[in-house]
Design a protein around this motif. Structure first.
Motif, PDB file in Angstrom:
ATOM      1  N   MET A   1      -6.418   1.739  -7.133  1.00  0.00           N
ATOM      2  CA  MET A   1      -6.303   2.997  -6.404  1.00  0.00           C
ATOM      3  C   MET A   1      -7.544   3.225  -5.541  1.00  0.00           C
ATOM      4  O   MET A   1      -8.647   2.792  -5.891  1.00  0.00           O
ATOM      5  CB  MET A   1      -6.123   4.154  -7.374  1.00  0.00           C
ATOM      6  CG  MET A   1      -4.856   4.058  -8.206  1.00  0.00           C
ATOM      7  SD  MET A   1      -4.514   5.554  -9.184  1.00  0.00           S
ATOM      8  CE  MET A   1      -3.941   6.691  -7.899  1.00  0.00           C
TER       9      MET A   1
ATOM     10  N   ALA B   1       5.226   2.083  -7.739  1.00  0.00           N
ATOM     11  CA  ALA B   1       4.915   0.797  -7.117  1.00  0.00           C
ATOM     12  C   ALA B   1       4.714  -0.293  -8.174  1.00  0.00           C
ATOM     13  O   ALA B   1       5.162  -1.431  -8.002  1.00  0.00           O
ATOM     14  CB  ALA B   1       3.665   0.930  -6.248  1.00  0.00           C
TER      15      ALA B   1
ATOM     16  N   PHE C   1      -3.585   3.142  -3.115  1.00  0.00           N
ATOM     17  CA  PHE C   1      -2.725   4.275  -3.451  1.00  0.00           C
ATOM     18  C   PHE C   1      -3.608   5.437  -3.882  1.00  0.00           C
ATOM     19  O   PHE C   1      -4.566   5.249  -4.628  1.00  0.00           O
ATOM     20  CB  PHE C   1      -1.760   3.904  -4.583  1.00  0.00           C
ATOM     21  CG  PHE C   1      -0.599   3.061  -4.138  1.00  0.00           C
ATOM     22  CD1 PHE C   1       0.661   3.618  -3.965  1.00  0.00           C
ATOM     23  CD2 PHE C   1      -0.766   1.710  -3.876  1.00  0.00           C
ATOM     24  CE1 PHE C   1       1.733   2.843  -3.554  1.00  0.00           C
ATOM     25  CE2 PHE C   1       0.299   0.923  -3.458  1.00  0.00           C
ATOM     26  CZ  PHE C   1       1.558   1.500  -3.291  1.00  0.00           C
ATOM     27  N   ARG C   2      -3.265   6.646  -3.426  1.00  0.00           N
ATOM     28  CA  ARG C   2      -4.078   7.828  -3.721  1.00  0.00           C
ATOM     29  C   ARG C   2      -3.371   8.835  -4.617  1.00  0.00           C
ATOM     30  O   ARG C   2      -3.925   9.886  -4.905  1.00  0.00           O
ATOM     31  CB  ARG C   2      -4.506   8.512  -2.415  1.00  0.00           C
ATOM     32  CG  ARG C   2      -5.649   7.787  -1.734  1.00  0.00           C
ATOM     33  CD  ARG C   2      -6.072   8.435  -0.445  1.00  0.00           C
ATOM     34  NE  ARG C   2      -6.294   9.869  -0.532  1.00  0.00           N
ATOM     35  CZ  ARG C   2      -7.375  10.433  -1.060  1.00  0.00           C
ATOM     36  NH1 ARG C   2      -8.304   9.691  -1.603  1.00  0.00           N
ATOM     37  NH2 ARG C   2      -7.496  11.754  -1.057  1.00  0.00           N
TER      38      ARG C   2
ATOM     39  N   ASP D   1      -7.435  11.321  -8.189  1.00  0.00           N
ATOM     40  CA  ASP D   1      -6.482  11.075  -7.108  1.00  0.00           C
ATOM     41  C   ASP D   1      -6.305  12.300  -6.214  1.00  0.00           C
ATOM     42  O   ASP D   1      -6.957  13.336  -6.408  1.00  0.00           O
ATOM     43  CB  ASP D   1      -5.147  10.563  -7.663  1.00  0.00           C
ATOM     44  CG  ASP D   1      -4.220  11.656  -8.185  1.00  0.00           C
ATOM     45  OD1 ASP D   1      -4.660  12.813  -8.334  1.00  0.00           O
ATOM     46  OD2 ASP D   1      -3.039  11.348  -8.445  1.00  0.00           O
TER      47      ASP D   1
ATOM     48  N   GLU E   1       3.021   7.824  -7.207  1.00  0.00           N
ATOM     49  CA  GLU E   1       3.458   6.743  -6.319  1.00  0.00           C
ATOM     50  C   GLU E   1       2.995   5.398  -6.860  1.00  0.00           C
ATOM     51  O   GLU E   1       3.727   4.396  -6.772  1.00  0.00           O
ATOM     52  CB  GLU E   1       2.922   6.966  -4.898  1.00  0.00           C
ATOM     53  CG  GLU E   1       3.470   5.973  -3.895  1.00  0.00           C
ATOM     54  CD  GLU E   1       2.922   6.174  -2.492  1.00  0.00           C
ATOM     55  OE1 GLU E   1       3.548   5.683  -1.539  1.00  0.00           O
ATOM     56  OE2 GLU E   1       1.855   6.826  -2.339  1.00  0.00           O
ATOM     57  N   MET E   2       1.802   5.356  -7.418  1.00  0.00           N
ATOM     58  CA  MET E   2       1.296   4.113  -8.003  1.00  0.00           C
ATOM     59  C   MET E   2       2.190   3.641  -9.149  1.00  0.00           C
ATOM     60  O   MET E   2       2.514   2.452  -9.251  1.00  0.00           O
ATOM     61  CB  MET E   2      -0.145   4.322  -8.496  1.00  0.00           C
ATOM     62  CG  MET E   2      -0.700   3.161  -9.321  1.00  0.00           C
ATOM     63  SD  MET E   2      -0.693   1.573  -8.464  1.00  0.00           S
ATOM     64  CE  MET E   2      -2.269   1.634  -7.618  1.00  0.00           C
TER      65      MET E   2
ATOM     66  N   ILE F   1       0.826  -1.203   0.000  1.00  0.00           N
ATOM     67  CA  ILE F   1       0.000   0.000   0.000  1.00  0.00           C
ATOM     68  C   ILE F   1       0.867   1.263   0.000  1.00  0.00           C
ATOM     69  O   ILE F   1       2.091   1.185   0.089  1.00  0.00           O
ATOM     70  CB  ILE F   1      -0.949   0.026   1.216  1.00  0.00           C
ATOM     71  CG1 ILE F   1      -0.150   0.124   2.520  1.00  0.00           C
ATOM     72  CG2 ILE F   1      -1.842  -1.210   1.231  1.00  0.00           C
ATOM     73  CD1 ILE F   1      -1.019   0.398   3.743  1.00  0.00           C
ATOM     74  N   GLN F   2       0.195   2.407  -0.077  1.00  0.00           N
ATOM     75  CA  GLN F   2       0.889   3.697  -0.100  1.00  0.00           C
ATOM     76  C   GLN F   2       1.865   3.818   1.076  1.00  0.00           C
ATOM     77  O   GLN F   2       1.647   3.241   2.133  1.00  0.00           O
ATOM     78  CB  GLN F   2      -0.125   4.834  -0.056  1.00  0.00           C
ATOM     79  CG  GLN F   2      -1.038   4.827   1.163  1.00  0.00           C
ATOM     80  CD  GLN F   2      -2.109   5.897   1.075  1.00  0.00           C
ATOM     81  OE1 GLN F   2      -1.882   6.972   0.537  1.00  0.00           O
ATOM     82  NE2 GLN F   2      -3.283   5.603   1.603  1.00  0.00           N
ATOM     83  N   THR F   3       2.921   4.564   0.876  1.00  0.00           N
ATOM     84  CA  THR F   3       4.032   4.600   1.830  1.00  0.00           C
ATOM     85  C   THR F   3       4.104   5.905   2.618  1.00  0.00           C
ATOM     86  O   THR F   3       3.607   6.945   2.180  1.00  0.00           O
ATOM     87  CB  THR F   3       5.373   4.435   1.092  1.00  0.00           C
ATOM     88  OG1 THR F   3       5.558   5.562   0.213  1.00  0.00           O
ATOM     89  CG2 THR F   3       5.409   3.151   0.297  1.00  0.00           C
TER      90      THR F   3
END
Length: 376
Positions: free
Chosen positions: A176, A161, A152-153, A183, A157-158, A114-116
């Motif tokens: 997402m 990833a 992910f938002r 986003d 970043e997506m 997932i998002q970091t």
């Protein structure tokens, strides 16, 4: 579920199969007393492995083709104060549970990243991928069948990833957590979809934060963008299990009922059946759920799509699938069952909350999907 089915999701999708995902783990286990709200960490895989395993079995019995690992962030942060377990210990146990269920039920084992925190702190690609790599290591060591790059938002970043996930040679699904407005930086769902597909993800879509019908609106926008760009990845949709027309840009998280009073907003099994049918008609071929989606919701989705899947879930043995039980009671003149032996009754029902002072929606300052004038 046949144990002989391939565990390669791309192979099965290529053969025209409709894949049913599983549902909520952290939210459901919190309700059952195994997860602390606010922390939302998966130490239950070590502390109460039977609870995690039983929930995974519930989803498999309900028709899920996928068993997700109840795994953690990349690093040892966020657990309740009395938990001394490491991220590695928790994730290893989670993978073992998922593999055990998969071996019995023939499900595809999926592990997610997932998002970091790194993206929020530095927005540096190397930092982000380093953190994600830590989360992927245990999944790869346990030879999972599918990597899900989810929740992910931000499309940037997506993209980073997806690039990292594809380097492991496993099938990758990228979803997402966005609504119709796009986003966190305002990039539209259509553009997000195109960029995910161009980044190489063979499966793209959305998960969590918004209810099934807002999710359908969002995935429709994504599909329009893909069609316009001549791209055709497989589509995946795993929505929230609560109605959130009045949610903000972060969906249900910005509602006053979050997290301890969401039950009045719970979707019904028939709403899930309608969602599954509309998602299928839209071209979505991996259909499941996220927070708030219980096993009976997954069963409803699998039952609705039984003609396309050529099978019914194991749990349908205890499902009044054709409503004949209710119809029999109606035919005996029981007034409390009048009309309830017909699917149309349930599909068209608008449930009440039973609370005379309950407002239909929250007066959200910046709603994601409702025109603010409706709330004034």
């Amino acid at each position: 579920m046949s144990a002989e089915k391939s565990k390669n999701i791309l192979e099965r999708l290529g053969n025209g199969e409709v894949i049913i995902g599983d549902g909520s783990y952290v939210n459901t286990l919190e309700k059952r007393g195994y997860v602390l709200a606010g922390c939302y960490t998966p130490e239950a895989s070590v502390e109460n492995p039977h609870a995690v395993e039983e929930l995974a079995i519930e989803y498999a019995r309900a028709g899920a083709d996928i068993t997700q690992t109840f795994t953690f962030y990349s690093r040892d942060v966020g657990t309740p104060k009395d938990v001394k377990l490491t991220c590695l210990e928790i994730n290893k146990a989670s993978c073992e549970i998922a593999k055990k269920v998969s071996n019995k039920w023939g499900t595809i084992v999926a592990g997610g990243i997932i998002q970091t925190a790194a993206f929020k702190q530095t927005r540096d690609k190397n930092d982000v991928q380093a953190e994600l790599r830590e989360g992927l290591e245990v999944l790869i060591q346990n030879d999972i069948d599918l990597i899900i790059v989810e929740y992910f938002r931000n499309i940037v970043e997506m993209e980073w990833a997806i690039e990292l996930a594809l380097s492991y040679g496993k099938p990758v699904a990228a979803t997402m957590c966005i609504g119709p407005k796009g986003d966190a930086s305002g990039v539209s769902p259509a553009e997000c979809a195109v960029r995910m597909a161009k980044a190489g993800a063979p499966i793209i879509g959305i998960n969590c934060l918004f209810d099934p019908f807002i999710a359908l609106e969002t995935i429709s926008k994504m599909k329009a963008g893909l069609d316009g760009a001549g791209l055709s990845p497989y589509l995946m949709c795993q929505p929230l299990g609560y109605r959130t027309p009045d949610g903000g840009s972060y969906g249900w998280i910005y509602l006053p009922e979050f997290p301890h009073a969401m039950e009045p907003r719970q979707v019904t099994r028939y709403e899930c059946a309608r969602f599954a049918r509309e998602a299928y008609n839209l071209g979505v071929r991996i259909i499941g759920g996220c927070c708030g989606i219980e096993s009976y919701h997954i069963r409803a989705m699998a039952e609705e799509l039984a003609p396309e899947r050529n099978c019914l879930p194991t749990a349908s043995r205890k499902s009044d699938l054709d409503l004949s039980t209710l119809k029999e009671k109606e035919d005996k003149g029981r007034p409390e069952f009048k009309g309830k032996g017909c699917k149309d009754y349930w599909m068209n029902l608008v449930p009440c909350t039973g609370r005379p002072l309950s407002a239909p929606m929250f007066r959200q300052a910046d709603p994601e999907t409702v025109n603010p004038s409706v709330l004034n």
